[in-house]
Design a protein around this motif. Structure first.
Motif, PDB file in Angstrom:
ATOM      1  N   ALA A  30     -63.008 -67.439 -19.056  1.00  0.00           N
ATOM      2  CA  ALA A  30     -63.397 -67.680 -17.661  1.00  0.00           C
ATOM      3  C   ALA A  30     -64.729 -67.001 -17.360  1.00  0.00           C
ATOM      4  CB  ALA A  30     -62.315 -67.171 -16.709  1.00  0.00           C
ATOM      5  N   GLN A  31     -64.907 -65.790 -17.879  1.00  0.00           N
ATOM      6  CA  GLN A  31     -66.162 -65.063 -17.655  1.00  0.00           C
ATOM      7  C   GLN A  31     -67.329 -65.723 -18.383  1.00  0.00           C
ATOM      8  OE1 GLN A  31     -64.355 -63.585 -15.104  1.00  0.00           O
ATOM      9  NE2 GLN A  31     -66.360 -62.699 -15.255  1.00  0.00           N
ATOM     10  N   LEU A  32     -67.085 -66.178 -19.606  1.00  0.00           N
ATOM     11  CA  LEU A  32     -68.121 -66.889 -20.357  1.00  0.00           C
ATOM     12  C   LEU A  32     -68.544 -68.147 -19.607  1.00  0.00           C
ATOM     13  CD1 LEU A  32     -69.806 -67.486 -22.950  1.00  0.00           C
ATOM     14  CD2 LEU A  32     -67.772 -68.653 -23.828  1.00  0.00           C
ATOM     15  N   PHE A  33     -67.564 -68.941 -19.190  1.00  0.00           N
ATOM     16  CA  PHE A  33     -67.868 -70.194 -18.500  1.00  0.00           C
ATOM     17  C   PHE A  33     -68.545 -69.952 -17.159  1.00  0.00           C
ATOM     18  CE2 PHE A  33     -64.217 -72.619 -20.793  1.00  0.00           C
ATOM     19  CZ  PHE A  33     -64.943 -72.583 -21.969  1.00  0.00           C
ATOM     20  N   ALA A  34     -68.144 -68.900 -16.439  1.00  0.00           N
ATOM     21  CA  ALA A  34     -68.787 -68.578 -15.153  1.00  0.00           C
ATOM     22  C   ALA A  34     -70.255 -68.215 -15.380  1.00  0.00           C
ATOM     23  CB  ALA A  34     -68.042 -67.433 -14.460  1.00  0.00           C
ATOM     24  N   SER A  35     -70.528 -67.420 -16.410  1.00  0.00           N
ATOM     25  CA  SER A  35     -71.915 -67.040 -16.715  1.00  0.00           C
ATOM     26  C   SER A  35     -72.754 -68.259 -17.085  1.00  0.00           C
ATOM     27  CB  SER A  35     -71.946 -66.020 -17.859  1.00  0.00           C
ATOM     28  OG  SER A  35     -71.325 -64.827 -17.475  1.00  0.00           O
ATOM     29  N   TYR A  76     -74.072 -64.213 -25.514  1.00  0.00           N
ATOM     30  CA  TYR A  76     -72.804 -64.868 -25.212  1.00  0.00           C
ATOM     31  C   TYR A  76     -71.627 -63.899 -25.314  1.00  0.00           C
ATOM     32  CZ  TYR A  76     -75.890 -68.835 -25.814  1.00  0.00           C
ATOM     33  OH  TYR A  76     -76.940 -69.703 -25.696  1.00  0.00           O
ATOM     34  N   THR A  77     -71.719 -62.964 -26.222  1.00  0.00           N
ATOM     35  CA  THR A  77     -70.668 -61.954 -26.352  1.00  0.00           C
ATOM     36  C   THR A  77     -70.595 -61.122 -25.077  1.00  0.00           C
ATOM     37  OG1 THR A  77     -70.986 -61.874 -28.746  1.00  0.00           O
ATOM     38  CG2 THR A  77     -69.851 -60.010 -27.743  1.00  0.00           C
ATOM     39  N   ALA A  78     -71.727 -60.719 -24.551  1.00  0.00           N
ATOM     40  CA  ALA A  78     -71.745 -59.938 -23.308  1.00  0.00           C
ATOM     41  C   ALA A  78     -71.186 -60.758 -22.146  1.00  0.00           C
ATOM     42  CB  ALA A  78     -73.164 -59.471 -22.993  1.00  0.00           C
ATOM     43  N   PHE A  79     -71.494 -62.058 -22.105  1.00  0.00           N
ATOM     44  CA  PHE A  79     -70.939 -62.918 -21.042  1.00  0.00           C
ATOM     45  C   PHE A  79     -69.413 -62.869 -21.063  1.00  0.00           C
ATOM     46  CE2 PHE A  79     -74.740 -66.104 -21.162  1.00  0.00           C
ATOM     47  CZ  PHE A  79     -75.515 -65.209 -20.454  1.00  0.00           C
ATOM     48  N   SER A  80     -68.833 -62.934 -22.253  1.00  0.00           N
ATOM     49  CA  SER A  80     -67.370 -62.983 -22.361  1.00  0.00           C
ATOM     50  C   SER A  80     -66.721 -61.635 -22.081  1.00  0.00           C
ATOM     51  CB  SER A  80     -66.960 -63.487 -23.742  1.00  0.00           C
ATOM     52  OG  SER A  80     -67.359 -62.571 -24.732  1.00  0.00           O
ATOM     53  N   GLU A  81     -67.486 -60.575 -22.118  1.00  0.00           N
ATOM     54  CA  GLU A  81     -66.940 -59.233 -21.891  1.00  0.00           C
ATOM     55  C   GLU A  81     -67.194 -58.707 -20.486  1.00  0.00           C
ATOM     56  OE1 GLU A  81     -68.700 -57.108 -25.152  1.00  0.00           O
ATOM     57  OE2 GLU A  81     -67.184 -57.824 -26.561  1.00  0.00           O
ATOM     58  N   PHE A 119     -66.695 -76.202 -13.445  1.00  0.00           N
ATOM     59  CA  PHE A 119     -65.328 -76.690 -13.301  1.00  0.00           C
ATOM     60  C   PHE A 119     -64.322 -75.754 -13.970  1.00  0.00           C
ATOM     61  CE2 PHE A 119     -61.814 -79.159 -15.168  1.00  0.00           C
ATOM     62  CZ  PHE A 119     -61.250 -79.706 -14.035  1.00  0.00           C
ATOM     63  N   LEU A 120     -64.509 -75.490 -15.264  1.00  0.00           N
ATOM     64  CA  LEU A 120     -63.546 -74.660 -15.989  1.00  0.00           C
ATOM     65  C   LEU A 120     -63.558 -73.213 -15.512  1.00  0.00           C
ATOM     66  CD1 LEU A 120     -63.731 -76.064 -19.587  1.00  0.00           C
ATOM     67  CD2 LEU A 120     -61.714 -75.907 -18.144  1.00  0.00           C
ATOM     68  N   ALA A 121     -64.724 -72.687 -15.180  1.00  0.00           N
ATOM     69  CA  ALA A 121     -64.780 -71.319 -14.660  1.00  0.00           C
ATOM     70  C   ALA A 121     -63.955 -71.214 -13.383  1.00  0.00           C
ATOM     71  CB  ALA A 121     -66.232 -70.909 -14.392  1.00  0.00           C
ATOM     72  N   ALA A 122     -64.062 -72.223 -12.510  1.00  0.00           N
ATOM     73  CA  ALA A 122     -63.310 -72.208 -11.250  1.00  0.00           C
ATOM     74  C   ALA A 122     -61.812 -72.355 -11.500  1.00  0.00           C
ATOM     75  CB  ALA A 122     -63.812 -73.319 -10.330  1.00  0.00           C
ATOM     76  N   ILE A 123     -61.426 -73.278 -12.373  1.00  0.00           N
ATOM     77  CA  ILE A 123     -60.009 -73.476 -12.687  1.00  0.00           C
ATOM     78  C   ILE A 123     -59.421 -72.190 -13.280  1.00  0.00           C
ATOM     79  CG2 ILE A 123     -58.389 -74.656 -14.251  1.00  0.00           C
ATOM     80  CD1 ILE A 123     -59.134 -76.521 -12.009  1.00  0.00           C
ATOM     81  N   LEU A 124     -60.093 -71.644 -14.282  1.00  0.00           N
ATOM     82  CA  LEU A 124     -59.570 -70.455 -14.954  1.00  0.00           C
ATOM     83  C   LEU A 124     -59.584 -69.229 -14.042  1.00  0.00           C
ATOM     84  CD1 LEU A 124     -61.077 -71.028 -18.490  1.00  0.00           C
ATOM     85  CD2 LEU A 124     -58.681 -71.273 -17.792  1.00  0.00           C
ATOM     86  N   GLY A 125     -60.536 -69.180 -13.126  1.00  0.00           N
ATOM     87  CA  GLY A 125     -60.552 -68.098 -12.138  1.00  0.00           C
ATOM     88  C   GLY A 125     -59.332 -68.152 -11.238  1.00  0.00           C
TER      89      GLY A 125
END
Length: 185
Positions: A30-35, A76-81, A119-125
């Protein structure tokens, strides 16, 4: 193994992002997709699978045509963390969804709707507030239509409760939009 990422260009002018390794944040995707959505990067397709306790393998096809970001300079690693920001400006639009309780008691969610950045960032959030965590994702965008499948687990890799199942159903119903004339169901 710590999370590792790599990105490479494809012949179609898109970029393939690979992430694999151990992640300690249950909502990393969710964090990766939001970024990515904040940078106007579209996720065209992909898949992610949790092999065992925090070990993930994933590949995503990204479209940078709406972004000024350099695909090779992003972390991308930082985005996911990242910690959740709480900001979810996008309200996802669904034309169809299906919830299935699998034999292993996890919940399979099939989603369809018009292509939308974020879309996925919002759904997963939204899913994260129910203490549901992705165990597997399959993402596909075909002719401007999203067709995604997410398998969700509860805390300690258990199947989510019936209350979580019902709450998820209510949340997804709130995202339904009427099908426009000429659109396929």
């Amino acid at each position: 193994m710590a999370l590792e990422s790599s990105i490479s260009s494809t012949v179609e002018g898109l970029y393939e992002l690979s992430l694999h390794g151990r992640l300690h944040r249950p909502h990393w995707v969710a964090q990766l997709f939001a970024s990515l959505s904040q940078l106007h990067i579209s996720i065209i397709s992909g898949q992610a699978t949790q092999a065992k306790g925090g070990e993930w393998k994933s590949k995503f096809l990204l479209d940078f045509s709406g972004s000024s970001s350099d695909p090779y300079r992003l972390d991308y690693t930082a985005f996911s963390e990242q910690a959740p920001s709480g900001e979810r400006s996008t309200t996802p639009k669904l034309t169809r969804f299906e919830l299935i309780r699998r034999p292993d008691q996890l919940i399979e969610v099939r989603l369809e709707g018009p292509d939308q950045i974020g879309f996925l960032a919002a759904i997963l959030g939204k899913v994260s507030v129910l203490a549901l965590f992705p165990a597997m994702l399959e993402i596909d965008t075909i002719a401007g239509r999203i067709k995604d499948c997410i398998v969700l687990r509860g805390i300690a890799d258990r199947g989510p409760s019936e209350a979580a199942f019902q709450s998820l159903d209510r949340i997804l119903r709130s995202f339904m939009v009427p099908i426009q004339p000429g659109m396929k169901k």
